[in-house]
Scaffold this motif. Structure first.
Motif: not given
Length: 462
Positions: A294, A315, A339, A341-343, A345-346, A380-381
Motif C-alpha cells: 500500500q 482493499p 491511507n 491504498t488509493d495510490r 491501486y492507481e 472503486k478502482w
C-alpha cells in the motif's frame, strides 16, 4: 501359552489401541461418506462468466463429470452425452468460477490475538473448521493461506472430514527478531541457543530466522510439511507489537536463501512488504509476489512491471483500524496503510501490474462475513468484470506459480473445458450488479467445489 503380567498388560493395551484406531477410522469414514460426492451434473440454460471476459456469454449448457468441466455448449447437450446426469435448470442465471481469496489466514480469522497464542490448539482447529465451512458457503472455493498452522485443516477438508475451501498453505510465516510476526513477549528476549521454541513457533504460526542458514532450514521445514509457497515478512507490519512499518527486516542474503529453497522446489516466495525500500529489496532478490504494497511509489511499480512481480493487495475497509485499541501503535499503523491504498491501486492500474485480490482478515469473524463485500469494493478502482476476474481467473494464475507443489491438479478460477469444477450459480448478473457477491446466502443458489454440490436451492432432476 502363559503370559506374564507385563505381557498381559501389553496385549490388553494393544487390543484397546487397535479398537480405538478402528473406531476412529470408522468415524472418519462415516463423516466422509456423508460429504457430497462427485457426479455428473448438467447446468442447463446458463450464461457464463468465464473468469476472464468482460461480459457474459449467451445461453449455454455446461456438463460436469467427476471433478472436471467436460463440455461447454451453446446448443443442447445430447441425452447420450449427459447420460445419468443430474440436471440443474439455470433459468438464465449466471454460472461463474468459485471465488478465490489470495490472502487468507484460515486458522486466525476467529480468535483474538491473545486466544491465538494461548488457547488449546484443538479448540483453535475446531473454530477454524467452522470458519472454513462458512468461507465455502460465502462462495470462496479456494484460499491461499499466508500464515498459520493450516496443514491439518487442509487435510481434513481434502479428506471430506470438514467442509471448506481448497487451501494453498504457506505454513509458518518466516520472520526475524522483532519483525512482523514475532509476537514474543519482551521477557522472552534474549533468545539463547538451545532454548525451547516460543509459543507462536510451537503452534506453527511463525518462525524467527536470523541468518541465511536459519531461513534455509525453516523454509525447507515448511516445504516438508506441505507448503505450496513460502511466506516471509520483508517489512514491518500493522498487528505486530514490535514492528514499525518503515523497518526493512530480511537482508538480501536471507531473502535469497528463501527464494533458492522455493525455486529449487519449483515454487515461489510471497513477501509481506509495505514500503518501497522493503518491496524493492525483495523483488531484486527474486521474490515473485508482494503482499500488500500500500505504500509503494512509482519507481517500485515500474520495477514490478519490469520483473513481472505480482501484487497481492487488499482493499482494507473503512473502520478496519478499530479492531486495535484507541491510541495504540497498531491503530496508527493501520491508518497509515489504509491511507495509501488509493495510490497503490492507481499505480497498479497505470503500470498494468499483475494484481490479485485478497482480504487478509485477521482476528475478526464479523469482518470475515464481509468477504464478498470487500471484493465488491474493488469497483472503486476497477470495473465489475475486472474485479470479478481478479478474484477468479487472475488469482488462478497466481496459484499456478506453485507448479508441481500445487496440492491440486487442474486449472482453477475459470469456466472452461478441462478446468476443475469449482462453480457458483448466481441468481442475477454479477457484472451488471457486483453487489450480488456481497450477499452469498441469498444470491449464490448453487455452490460446487471439485464437482461436489454443497448448496443447491434451485432444485434438480435426473
Amino acid at each position: 501359552m502363559n503370559m506374564t503380567s507385563p505381557q498381559r498388560w501389553t496385549a490388553r493395551t494393544t487390543r484397546f489401541l487397535t479398537s480405538v484406531l478402528a473406531l476412529a477410522v470408522s468415524l472418519v469414514a462415516s463423516v466422509a461418506a456423508q460429504a457430497p460426492q462427485p457426479a455428473t451434473v448438467l447446468f442447463d440454460n446458463v450464461r457464463i462468466f468465464d473468469g476472464k471476459s468482460a461480459s457474459l456469454t449467451g445461453p449455454s449448457n455446461v456438463l460436469v463429470r467427476g471433478n472436471r468441466i467436460e463440455r461447454i455448449s451453446t446448443t443442447p447437450i445430447s441425452p447420450d452425452a449427459a447420460k445419468g446426469a443430474t440436471v440443474i435448470d439455470g433459468g438464465g442465471r449466471t454460472l461463474m468460477p468459485g471465488l478465490i481469496d489470495a490472502h487468507w489466514h484460515a486458522t486466525l480469522v476467529r480468535p483474538t490475538p491473545a486466544q491465538a497464542l494461548t488457547a488449546d490448539i484443538g479448540y483453535t482447529m475446531l473454530i477454524a473448521g467452522a470458519e472454513a465451512t462458512d468461507t465455502l458457503m460465502r462462495g470462496f472455493t479456494t484460499v491461499r493461506d499466508l500464515g498459520g498452522p493450516s496443514f491439518a485443516l487442509k487435510r481434513a477438508i481434502d479428506e471430506g472430514v470438514v467442509v471448506g475451501p481448497r487451501i494453498f498453505p504457506s505454513g509458518a510465516i518466516l520472520t526475524v527478531t522483532g519483525g512482523h510476526g514475532d509476537f514474543r513477549q519482551l521477557f522472552e528476549v534474549p533468545r539463547i541457543e538451545g532454548m525451547p521454541l516460543a509459543r507462536m513457533e510451537q503452534l506453527g504460526a511463525a518462525k524467527v530466522t536470523d541468518s541465511p542458514d536459519e531461513v534455509t532450514r525453516r523454509a525447507r521445514e515448511q516445504m516438508m510439511l506441505g507448503a505450496s509457497q513460502i511466506k516471509l515478512t520483508a517489512s514491518g507490519g500493522v498487528s505486530s507489537p514490535h514492528s514499525p512499518i518503515d523497518v526493512i527486516t530480511f537482508t538480501t542474503a536471507e531473502l535469497s536463501a528463501a527464494v533458492k529453497v522455493a525455486n529449487d522446489r519449483g515454487t515461489y516466495v510471497a513477501a509481506h512488504a509495505y514500503t518501497p525500500a522493503a518491496m524493492q529489496r525483495a523483488i531484486l532478490a527474486g521474490v515473485q509476489c508482494i503482499e500488500h504494497g500500500q505504500l509503494m511509489d512509482e519507481a517500485t511499480a515500474k520495477l514490478m512491471a519490469e520483473k513481472g512481480t505480482w501484487l497481492s493487495i487488499q482493499p482494507f475497509p473503512d473502520g478496519m483500524e478499530q479492531i486495535f485499541p484507541p491510541g495504540s501503535d497498531e491503530r496508527e499503523k493501520a491508518l497509515e496503510v489504509m491511507n495509501g491504498t488509493d495510490r497503490a491501486y492507481e499505480l497498479a492500474k497505470k503500470y498494468h501490474l499483475k494484481t490479485a485480490f485478497g482480504s487478509d482478515v485477521l482476528f475478526s469473524p464479523e469482518l470475515a462475513k464481509r468477504q464478498g463485500s470487500l471484493l465488491a469494493s474493488l469497483t472503486k478502482w476497477y470495473t465489475p468484470a475486472e474485479a470479478l476476474g481478479m478474484a477468479t481467473g487472475a488469482n488462478g494464475e497466481l496459484l499456478a506459480l506453485s507448479g508441481e507443489r500445487s496440492p491440486y491438479r487442474g486449472k482453477l478460477g475459470v469456466v472452461e473445458e478441462g478446468a476443475l469444477a469449482d462453480l457458483l450459480l448466481v441468481d442475477g448478473d454479477p457484472i451488471a450488479n457486483i453487489k450480488l457477491v456481497a450477499d452469498p446466502a441469498k444470491n449464490f443458489v448453487v455452490i460446487m467445489k471439485d464437482g461436489k454440490i454443497y448448496k443447491n436451492t434451485v432444485g434438480q432432476h435426473p
